[in-house]
Design a protein around this motif. Structure first.
Motif, mmCIF file in Angstrom:
data_model
loop_
_atom_site.group_PDB
_atom_site.id
_atom_site.type_symbol
_atom_site.label_atom_id
_atom_site.label_comp_id
_atom_site.label_asym_id
_atom_site.label_seq_id
_atom_site.Cartn_x
_atom_site.Cartn_y
_atom_site.Cartn_z
ATOM 1 N N THR A 1 0.828 -1.205 0.000
ATOM 2 C CA THR A 1 0.000 0.000 0.000
ATOM 3 C C THR A 1 0.861 1.254 0.000
ATOM 4 O O THR A 1 0.628 2.194 -0.771
ATOM 5 N N ALA A 2 1.865 1.280 0.870
ATOM 6 C CA ALA A 2 2.757 2.446 0.939
ATOM 7 C C ALA A 2 3.544 2.610 -0.355
ATOM 8 O O ALA A 2 3.735 3.730 -0.845
ATOM 9 N N ARG B 1 1.345 4.085 -3.081
ATOM 10 C CA ARG B 1 1.096 5.506 -2.862
ATOM 11 C C ARG B 1 2.308 6.331 -3.284
ATOM 12 O O ARG B 1 2.185 7.352 -3.970
ATOM 13 N N ALA C 1 -0.776 12.368 3.365
ATOM 14 C CA ALA C 1 -1.807 11.451 3.838
ATOM 15 C C ALA C 1 -2.190 11.796 5.268
ATOM 16 O O ALA C 1 -1.363 12.248 6.059
ATOM 17 N N THR C 2 -3.482 11.611 5.582
ATOM 18 C CA THR C 2 -3.953 11.648 6.967
ATOM 19 C C THR C 2 -4.530 10.268 7.251
ATOM 20 O O THR C 2 -5.361 9.766 6.488
ATOM 21 N N HIS C 3 -4.071 9.655 8.329
ATOM 22 C CA HIS C 3 -4.438 8.273 8.622
ATOM 23 C C HIS C 3 -5.567 8.173 9.634
ATOM 24 O O HIS C 3 -5.985 7.074 9.994
ATOM 25 N N ALA C 4 -6.032 9.320 10.104
ATOM 26 C CA ALA C 4 -7.167 9.369 11.024
ATOM 27 C C ALA C 4 -7.968 10.617 10.723
ATOM 28 O O ALA C 4 -7.421 11.614 10.232
ATOM 29 N N GLN D 1 -0.174 5.181 16.959
ATOM 30 C CA GLN D 1 -0.952 5.045 15.732
ATOM 31 C C GLN D 1 -0.591 6.155 14.749
ATOM 32 O O GLN D 1 -0.417 7.309 15.124
ATOM 33 N N ALA D 2 -0.488 5.816 13.462
ATOM 34 C CA ALA D 2 -0.164 6.804 12.429
ATOM 35 C C ALA D 2 -1.276 7.837 12.326
ATOM 36 O O ALA D 2 -2.465 7.495 12.330
ATOM 37 N N SER E 1 1.126 11.884 7.378
ATOM 38 C CA SER E 1 2.373 11.638 6.661
ATOM 39 C C SER E 1 2.784 12.897 5.896
ATOM 40 O O SER E 1 1.954 13.511 5.218
ATOM 41 N N VAL F 1 6.204 9.588 8.739
ATOM 42 C CA VAL F 1 4.908 9.338 9.357
ATOM 43 C C VAL F 1 4.931 9.853 10.792
ATOM 44 O O VAL F 1 5.801 9.463 11.590
ATOM 45 N N ARG G 1 3.185 9.896 14.387
ATOM 46 C CA ARG G 1 2.326 8.978 15.138
ATOM 47 C C ARG G 1 1.873 9.610 16.443
ATOM 48 O O ARG G 1 2.551 10.489 16.996
#
Length: 668
Positions: free
Chosen positions: A193-194, A197, A607-610, A620-621, A624, A633, A635
């Motif tokens: 996935t990374a 991207r 990227a925003t992971h949340a 947790q990420a 990015s 990243v 966290r």
């Protein structure tokens, strides 16, 4: 003086050449154009701080805006060539240098592209088609699964067949972007996935393939030259094993690993690789070689352009590769046969990056307040900055290359370390101290290299503290304006402060040092300490007390450079360029967790992971950030509720708050 013996260009095809690049490579190409008597034209983005335009006969503006509207705009660059009367375009490296569409657009416009035909770029630009092309010529490739259009499920199944560890690689592009080593099946899905991207962001193509990871790998590449008349030769190899995250840091020629027979064999494989696609021009064929099996090189990829590290080949062969590119593009036959190529001595190159090794090699930025490059026998510097240049996140963080040549590898190493001691870049944190210490490592001195060396040992090598001399010099206050320059302090008197016994507290981002003035005077005549301008030993005595309680006294201060800035005092010493009296900086693995997530570098949120308001666990990420070919990243430092303060695509500065996490107990 010119670096090479060059004859005046004897072909009437080119009277004017446009260089579609910037920085040090544009300046380097312009140097050869001038030596050959060819009129040179630069292109320049309006917001580009690079001084490359000063080295050209004419500069054409590309306007302002993102890279796709300036240095990556085929339309604007071809129009600039027409406007300036250029018959040919040299692409340098990066940007459009390996863009088959650009090469074809030049041909369609009747402008010579100084590089290979579009068909060769297209084949070699796709690593899957490149593997198939070279395999047809009997060149070995790394075992793997490489077919167009493989989805994640097919890649995961193929990795099980190849066997771990494996290396995920994008089919398009290069420079280490989107490459991930995976040691176990459980980590493969997230890495794919990374990788997709990064590949999409960097190359506009998320096609991936997987190769077996070669243990104890060494990265060896071969320089080739091919003309339009079917002649192909190689100019020996370069060892590029000292790299970090697949980005080269130190390169040398020849490789300390190969014997003469192995050198001839890998060179022949490189020539066959060039022939497999009808290559024309200067190019580099890259191989991966197991340290214990140097007789079995595996083809990795071909770079269809001039390489960053081309100077080491020029130093050991005496051949100007840019001149050869020009002559080949003008239709001349190679004047060099394979038997004419002789490697003399040894050459090593170190890349000076705007990055902070002590902070995990994160990119840095700022204004270059003072700058000095080394000179001397066997030393060459290709630089793309000058005093006052600004280093930001829009362009590559490499600001210069320092190259040393010697009669032996040991002599080249010694000359390069001495040259790096004379480099001064004040105002921007660089890796030059790290490079000197890396070159002093016993394994490096012995030539026992592999591509994972810096990843294993880099943090240890980079873990240096500011020397006490830097604190002592930073506490000093020379009169006049000598603090803005190199050399001796002002001759009308010197003083450290208003009174004996003065105490100065300084910090380098990690700890506090106290400087006490024990004795001082204000003489009119100044002496030299260790060959460098300094304070006579009868005039001053200082004591530096470190945060751990250790102390050191100085009755003489070596002085190389000192510059005041808004963020603190920059002190240049042979041991490094140090920033002290600065606000504390976040260093990886140090200090308590904070609920604020600040950008560690200038860059772009990718990227925003949340989502805003989500509950996140510690570690947790969350966000990015990407800059200068690096993705970082951020966290959650604590468990709690996340609040986002930046959006995907937003340009951010170093230290800018991107998110906060309200701890669980505070939320409750």
């Amino acid at each position: 003086m010119p670096l090479f013996e060059t004859a005046m260009f004897d072909t009437a095809m080119f009277s004017t050449v446009l260089v579609a690049n910037r920085g040090e490579i544009a300046i380097r190409v312009a140097r050869t154009l001038r030596e050959l008597g060819i009129r040179s034209v630069a292109v320049r983005a309006e917001d580009d701080p690079s001084p490359h335009g000063d080295h050209f006969d004419e500069v054409v503006s590309l306007g302002s805006g993102p890279l796709r509207e300036t240095y990556l705009s085929t339309t604007k660059i071809i129009e600039a060539a027409r406007e300036s009367g250029a018959q040919a375009i040299h692409p340098g490296y990066g940007f459009l240098s390996e863009n088959a569409g650009f090469a074809q657009a030049c041909a369609d416009a009747g402008i010579v592209f100084i590089g290979p035909p579009a068909s060769a770029i297209e084949t070699m630009g796709d690593k899957i088609s490149a593997r198939h092309a070279v395999e047809s010529r009997g060149v070995a490739t790394v075992p793997g699964i490489a077919e167009p259009g493989l989805d994640d499920a097919a890649l995961i199944a193929g990795a099980e067949q190849v066997g771990f560890p494996v290396l995920i690689k994008p089919a398009a592009g290069g420079g280490g972007k989107g490459m991930y080593r995976v040691d176990e099946a459980g980590a493969l899905a997230a890495s794919l996935t990374a990788a997709r991207r990064e590949a999409t962001s960097s190359f506009g193509d998320d096609t991936l393939f997987i190769e077996r990871f070669v243990t104890n790998p060494r990265h060896i590449e071969v320089q080739v030259l091919a003309d339009t008349h079917g002649n192909v030769i190689h100019l020996g190899e370069r060892e590029c094993s000292l790299q970090r995250r697949h980005q080269k840091v130190i390169e040398e020629a020849p490789s300390p690993l190969l014997t003469e027979a192995q050198r001839a064999s890998i060179g022949a494989a490189a020539v066959e690789t060039a022939r497999s696609v009808g290559y024309v021009g200067a190019g580099t064929v890259e191989f991966i070689v197991a340290a214990d099996r140097p007789d079995e090189p595996f083809f990795m990829e071909m770079n269809t352009r001039l390489q960053v590290e081309h100077p080491v080949t020029e130093m050991v062969t005496g051949i100007d590769l840019v001149e050869q590119q020009l002559r080949i593009a003008a239709g001349e036959r190679l004047s060099i046969a394979q038997d004419d190529v002789t490697l003399t001595g040894h050459a090593i190159e170190a890349r000076i990056y705007a990055e902070d090794p002590a902070a995990g090699f994160l990119p840095t930025g700022g204004e270059i307040l003072a700058l000095d490059w080394p000179t001397g026998t066997g030393i060459r510097v290709d630089a793309g900055v000058e005093p006052g240049s600004s280093i930001g996140s829009s362009y590559d963080p490499m600001i210069a290359k320092v190259i040393a040549h010697g009669s032996s590898r040991a002599e080249a190493l010694d000359r390069l370390r001495a040259a790096l001691a004379d480099v001064r870049v004040l105002g921007v944190t660089t890796n030059r101290t790290f490079l000197r210490d890396l070159l002093a490592e016993p394994a490096v001195q012995a030539g026992e290299l592999d591509t994972g060396f810096i990843d294993r040992e880099g943090e240890r090598i980079a873990a240096l503290e500011v020397p006490s001399e830097a604190f002592a010099i930073a506490a000093s206050k020379p009169t006049g304006h000598a603090h803005r320059a190199f050399g001796a302090w002002a001759s009308d008197g010197w003083r450290i402060g208003r009174a004996r016994g003065r105490v100065v507290r300084l910090r380098d981002g990690d700890g506090i040092a106290t400087v006490r003035v024990l004795r001082e005077a204000a003489p009119r005549d100044f002496g030299f300490v260790g060959g460098r301008a300094g304070v006579p030993d009868t005039q001053i005595e200082l004591e530096v007390v470190r945060a751990d309680g250790t102390s050191e006294r100085f009755s003489a201060l070596p002085f190389v450079a000192r510059v005041e800035s808004a963020s603190g005092t920059w002190v240049g010493l042979p041991s490094g360029d140090w920033l002290v009296e600065a606000p504390p900086r976040s260093r990886r693995g140090r200090g308590p967790a904070e609920p604020t997530l600040a950008s560690p570098m200038p860059g772009t949120v990718v990227a925003t992971h949340a989502a805003d308001g989500d509950t996140v666990a510690e570690g947790q990420a969350v966000v990015s950030v990407e800059a200068m070919k690096m993705e970082h990243v951020l966290r959650a430092p604590v468990a709690g509720t996340v609040h986002l303060h930046a959006a995907v695509g937003e340009q951010v500065t170093r230290g800018q708050e991107l998110a906060t996490v309200t701890p669980e107990e505070a939320s409750a």
